[in-house]
Motif scaffolding. Structure first.
Motif, PDB file in Angstrom:
ATOM      1  N   LEU A  77       7.857   6.958  -8.589  1.00 16.01           N
ATOM      2  CA  LEU A  77       8.894   7.870  -9.098  1.00 16.01           C
ATOM      3  C   LEU A  77       8.429   9.331  -9.087  1.00 16.01           C
ATOM      4  O   LEU A  77       9.244  10.250  -8.984  1.00 16.01           O
ATOM      5  CB  LEU A  77       9.297   7.469 -10.523  1.00 16.01           C
ATOM      6  N   GLU A  78       7.114   9.538  -9.165  1.00 15.01           N
ATOM      7  CA  GLU A  78       6.567  10.905  -9.259  1.00 15.01           C
ATOM      8  C   GLU A  78       5.916  11.367  -7.968  1.00 15.01           C
ATOM      9  O   GLU A  78       5.392  12.477  -7.907  1.00 15.01           O
ATOM     10  CB  GLU A  78       5.536  10.963 -10.392  1.00 15.01           C
ATOM     11  N   ILE A  79       5.930  10.534  -6.930  1.00 16.91           N
ATOM     12  CA  ILE A  79       5.266  10.890  -5.669  1.00 16.91           C
ATOM     13  C   ILE A  79       6.275  11.442  -4.674  1.00 16.91           C
ATOM     14  O   ILE A  79       7.389  10.929  -4.559  1.00 16.91           O
ATOM     15  CB  ILE A  79       4.536   9.659  -5.069  1.00 16.91           C
ATOM     16  N   ARG A  80       5.888  12.469  -3.940  1.00 18.77           N
ATOM     17  CA  ARG A  80       6.792  13.108  -2.989  1.00 18.77           C
ATOM     18  C   ARG A  80       6.158  13.155  -1.594  1.00 18.77           C
ATOM     19  O   ARG A  80       4.961  12.964  -1.415  1.00 18.77           O
ATOM     20  CB  ARG A  80       7.129  14.539  -3.443  1.00 18.77           C
ATOM     21  N   GLY A  81       6.998  13.425  -0.588  1.00 21.13           N
ATOM     22  CA  GLY A  81       6.516  13.666   0.757  1.00 21.13           C
ATOM     23  C   GLY A  81       5.947  12.428   1.429  1.00 21.13           C
ATOM     24  O   GLY A  81       6.308  11.293   1.114  1.00 21.13           O
ATOM     25  N   VAL A  82       5.015  12.673   2.360  1.00 27.03           N
ATOM     26  CA  VAL A  82       4.423  11.588   3.145  1.00 27.03           C
ATOM     27  C   VAL A  82       3.743  10.571   2.229  1.00 27.03           C
ATOM     28  O   VAL A  82       3.759   9.365   2.496  1.00 27.03           O
ATOM     29  CB  VAL A  82       3.415  12.159   4.173  1.00 27.03           C
ATOM     30  N   LYS A  83       3.152  11.053   1.137  1.00 27.30           N
ATOM     31  CA  LYS A  83       2.456  10.146   0.214  1.00 27.30           C
ATOM     32  C   LYS A  83       3.407   9.097  -0.370  1.00 27.30           C
ATOM     33  O   LYS A  83       2.989   7.979  -0.681  1.00 27.30           O
ATOM     34  CB  LYS A  83       1.800  10.947  -0.915  1.00 27.30           C
ATOM     35  N   SER A  84       4.693   9.447  -0.484  1.00 26.81           N
ATOM     36  CA  SER A  84       5.645   8.480  -1.037  1.00 26.81           C
ATOM     37  C   SER A  84       5.880   7.332  -0.050  1.00 26.81           C
ATOM     38  O   SER A  84       6.023   6.173  -0.453  1.00 26.81           O
ATOM     39  CB  SER A  84       6.971   9.169  -1.371  1.00 26.81           C
ATOM     40  N   ILE A  85       5.914   7.651   1.254  1.00 29.52           N
ATOM     41  CA  ILE A  85       6.076   6.607   2.271  1.00 29.52           C
ATOM     42  C   ILE A  85       4.837   5.713   2.309  1.00 29.52           C
ATOM     43  O   ILE A  85       4.931   4.488   2.419  1.00 29.52           O
ATOM     44  CB  ILE A  85       6.352   7.231   3.651  1.00 29.52           C
ATOM     45  N   VAL A  86       3.664   6.331   2.198  1.00 32.85           N
ATOM     46  CA  VAL A  86       2.417   5.552   2.154  1.00 32.85           C
ATOM     47  C   VAL A  86       2.428   4.615   0.947  1.00 32.85           C
ATOM     48  O   VAL A  86       2.045   3.440   1.057  1.00 32.85           O
ATOM     49  CB  VAL A  86       1.193   6.493   2.099  1.00 32.85           C
ATOM     50  N   GLN A  87       2.892   5.113  -0.189  1.00 31.64           N
ATOM     51  CA  GLN A  87       2.947   4.286  -1.400  1.00 31.64           C
ATOM     52  C   GLN A  87       3.913   3.117  -1.221  1.00 31.64           C
ATOM     53  O   GLN A  87       3.608   1.981  -1.628  1.00 31.64           O
ATOM     54  CB  GLN A  87       3.368   5.142  -2.601  1.00 31.64           C
ATOM     55  N   LEU A  88       5.061   3.366  -0.595  1.00 32.33           N
ATOM     56  CA  LEU A  88       6.015   2.289  -0.359  1.00 32.33           C
ATOM     57  C   LEU A  88       5.419   1.239   0.573  1.00 32.33           C
ATOM     58  O   LEU A  88       5.581   0.030   0.356  1.00 32.33           O
ATOM     59  CB  LEU A  88       7.316   2.837   0.229  1.00 32.33           C
ATOM     60  N   LEU A  89       4.723   1.676   1.609  1.00 33.69           N
ATOM     61  CA  LEU A  89       4.080   0.721   2.515  1.00 33.69           C
ATOM     62  C   LEU A  89       3.017  -0.096   1.787  1.00 33.69           C
ATOM     63  O   LEU A  89       2.855  -1.296   2.049  1.00 33.69           O
ATOM     64  CB  LEU A  89       3.463   1.459   3.707  1.00 33.69           C
ATOM     65  N   LYS A  90       2.298   0.529   0.855  1.00 30.69           N
ATOM     66  CA  LYS A  90       1.312  -0.204   0.048  1.00 30.69           C
ATOM     67  C   LYS A  90       2.004  -1.262  -0.799  1.00 30.69           C
ATOM     68  O   LYS A  90       1.507  -2.393  -0.951  1.00 30.69           O
ATOM     69  CB  LYS A  90       0.545   0.763  -0.849  1.00 30.69           C
ATOM     70  N   ILE A  91       3.170  -0.921  -1.358  1.00 28.92           N
ATOM     71  CA  ILE A  91       3.945  -1.875  -2.160  1.00 28.92           C
ATOM     72  C   ILE A  91       4.363  -3.062  -1.306  1.00 28.92           C
ATOM     73  O   ILE A  91       4.190  -4.232  -1.698  1.00 28.92           O
ATOM     74  CB  ILE A  91       5.169  -1.177  -2.776  1.00 28.92           C
ATOM     75  N   LEU A  92       4.894  -2.769  -0.124  1.00 32.79           N
ATOM     76  CA  LEU A  92       5.353  -3.840   0.760  1.00 32.79           C
ATOM     77  C   LEU A  92       4.191  -4.716   1.230  1.00 32.79           C
ATOM     78  O   LEU A  92       4.313  -5.946   1.307  1.00 32.79           O
ATOM     79  CB  LEU A  92       6.094  -3.254   1.961  1.00 32.79           C
ATOM     80  N   GLN A  93       3.053  -4.102   1.518  1.00 30.73           N
ATOM     81  CA  GLN A  93       1.889  -4.865   1.947  1.00 30.73           C
ATOM     82  C   GLN A  93       1.366  -5.748   0.815  1.00 30.73           C
ATOM     83  O   GLN A  93       0.961  -6.895   1.040  1.00 30.73           O
ATOM     84  CB  GLN A  93       0.787  -3.918   2.427  1.00 30.73           C
ATOM     85  N   THR A  94       1.387  -5.231  -0.404  1.00 25.35           N
ATOM     86  CA  THR A  94       0.938  -6.017  -1.564  1.00 25.35           C
ATOM     87  C   THR A  94       1.797  -7.260  -1.738  1.00 25.35           C
ATOM     88  O   THR A  94       1.291  -8.361  -1.985  1.00 25.35           O
ATOM     89  CB  THR A  94       0.983  -5.147  -2.836  1.00 25.35           C
ATOM     90  N   ILE A  95       3.109  -7.091  -1.593  1.00 26.93           N
ATOM     91  CA  ILE A  95       4.017  -8.236  -1.717  1.00 26.93           C
ATOM     92  C   ILE A  95       3.797  -9.208  -0.555  1.00 26.93           C
ATOM     93  O   ILE A  95       3.731 -10.422  -0.748  1.00 26.93           O
ATOM     94  CB  ILE A  95       5.485  -7.755  -1.734  1.00 26.93           C
ATOM     95  N   ALA A  96       3.659  -8.666   0.652  1.00 31.06           N
ATOM     96  CA  ALA A  96       3.532  -9.502   1.845  1.00 31.06           C
ATOM     97  C   ALA A  96       2.273 -10.362   1.810  1.00 31.06           C
ATOM     98  O   ALA A  96       2.259 -11.480   2.332  1.00 31.06           O
ATOM     99  CB  ALA A  96       3.535  -8.624   3.090  1.00 31.06           C
ATOM    100  N   GLU A  97       1.191  -9.866   1.188  1.00 30.51           N
ATOM    101  CA  GLU A  97      -0.077 -10.592   1.150  1.00 30.51           C
ATOM    102  C   GLU A  97      -0.214 -11.493  -0.067  1.00 30.51           C
ATOM    103  O   GLU A  97      -1.201 -12.208  -0.207  1.00 30.51           O
ATOM    104  CB  GLU A  97      -1.238  -9.595   1.168  1.00 30.51           C
ATOM    105  N   SER A  98       0.783 -11.485  -0.948  1.00 27.87           N
ATOM    106  CA  SER A  98       0.668 -12.192  -2.223  1.00 27.87           C
ATOM    107  C   SER A  98       1.069 -13.663  -2.126  1.00 27.87           C
ATOM    108  O   SER A  98       1.934 -14.047  -1.334  1.00 27.87           O
ATOM    109  CB  SER A  98       1.557 -11.509  -3.263  1.00 27.87           C
TER     110      SER A  98
END
Length: 292
Positions: free
Chosen positions: A142-163
């Motif tokens: 919610l507090e992240i902006r720019g390219v870092k926000s896309i990186v954070q979303l990809l980290k979220i998706l990867q965490t779910i995908a590997e769980s």
């Protein structure tokens, strides 16, 4: 019923959209849309509908839904009474079915995420340690902006995908055959059942709400929900019974009446058919999990 559906939930020029939701209750509309949706409940309780599946939800409930998978988080009736001053809180992320133009997901490095997204057409429930980890990552996003926000979303998706803390929700045979024009019709049926399941629910009245004959409505509902209208109503009532067995000290006959079953024997029979144990056994098993 209101229909506040927009063409896209993602502003033009953005890769995805994240929103913090704070309101007396969640969106009352049964709906589906072209975007993927990751939603976590931080505060609030009720009944959750994903495709042809229904179950109670509470704080921590987290689900990833794929494009065009119908869903609804329907809060308990108490949330809809203004005098109660109750509040819900959630975080939702929308990203398009062509997220990053699908280009990166064709690459070998993204194979795990790509496979997980394909499975999300049935809805994915995220539980356990993964739930706690992703929940915090969503709040941080919610507090992240720019390219870092896309990186954070990809980290979220990867965490779910590997769980291993994830399970599919809708039945493998479920296909959304609803049309965009039918959202109101199905929404009205859901609203009617959720408002009346503690008393009389009439197939004839549901058909009338849908502007269909009884026979046409029965065929329509079963083709969309993969179950009969009667079975759907029974599932709603049994789901509420499970909630009362967990959260109250009401006796079994009181719970039976509260859930719209007017004979105890019928309640016990239907409960055991669907839950595979009697209401007494179900409550005892639940209580034993806290005393062990």
């Amino acid at each position: 019923m209101k229909t506040p559906f927009q063409k896209s939930r993602i502003p033009e020029g953005k890769a995805f959209e994240i929103r913090e939701l704070i309101a007396p209750y969640f969106d009352v509309n049964w709906h589906f849309h072209s975007e993927y949706q990751l939603f976590v409940v931080l505060k609030g309780r009720g009944t959750r509908f994903i495709g042809d599946h229904m179950q109670n939800f509470k704080e921590g409930d987290m689900v990833l839904t794929g494009p065009d998978l119908p869903h609804l988080w329907k809060n308990d009736k108490a949330y809809h009474i203004p005098e109660n001053r109750m509040e819900t809180h959630g975080v939702v992320i929308y990203f398009p079915d062509n997220f990053l133009n699908n280009s990166v997901f064709q690459l070998e490095e993204f194979e795990t995420i790509s496979g997980m997204l394909k499975k999300s057409v049935r809805g994915i429930e995220i539980k356990g340690k993964t739930n706690l980890l992703v929940r915090q990552m969503m709040v941080d996003l919610l507090e992240i902006r720019g390219v870092k926000s896309i990186v954070q979303l990809l980290k979220i998706l990867q965490t779910i995908a590997e769980s291993n803390d994830c399970k599919l929700i809708a039945d493998a045979a479920y296909i959304n055959t609803n049309k965009e024009s039918e959202k109101d019709r199905m929404g009205q049926v859901y609203e009617y059942v959720m408002h009346n399941y503690q008393g009389k629910v009439s197939l004839e009245e549901a058909a009338q709400l849908s502007n269909l004959s009884v026979s046409s409505f029965s065929r329509f509902f079963k083709s969309r929900m993969n179950k009969s209208f009667t079975d759907f109503v029974t599932e709603v009532r049994i789901s509420h019974a499970c909630k009362l067995l967990h959260e109250t000290d009401l006796n079994i006959s009181e719970i039976s009446y509260e859930c719209g079953f007017f004979t105890l024997s019928n309640f016990n029979k239907l409960f055991k058919e669907r839950i595979k144990k009697t209401p007494v056994e179900y409550r005892r098993e639940f209580l034993n999990t806290f005393s062990a």
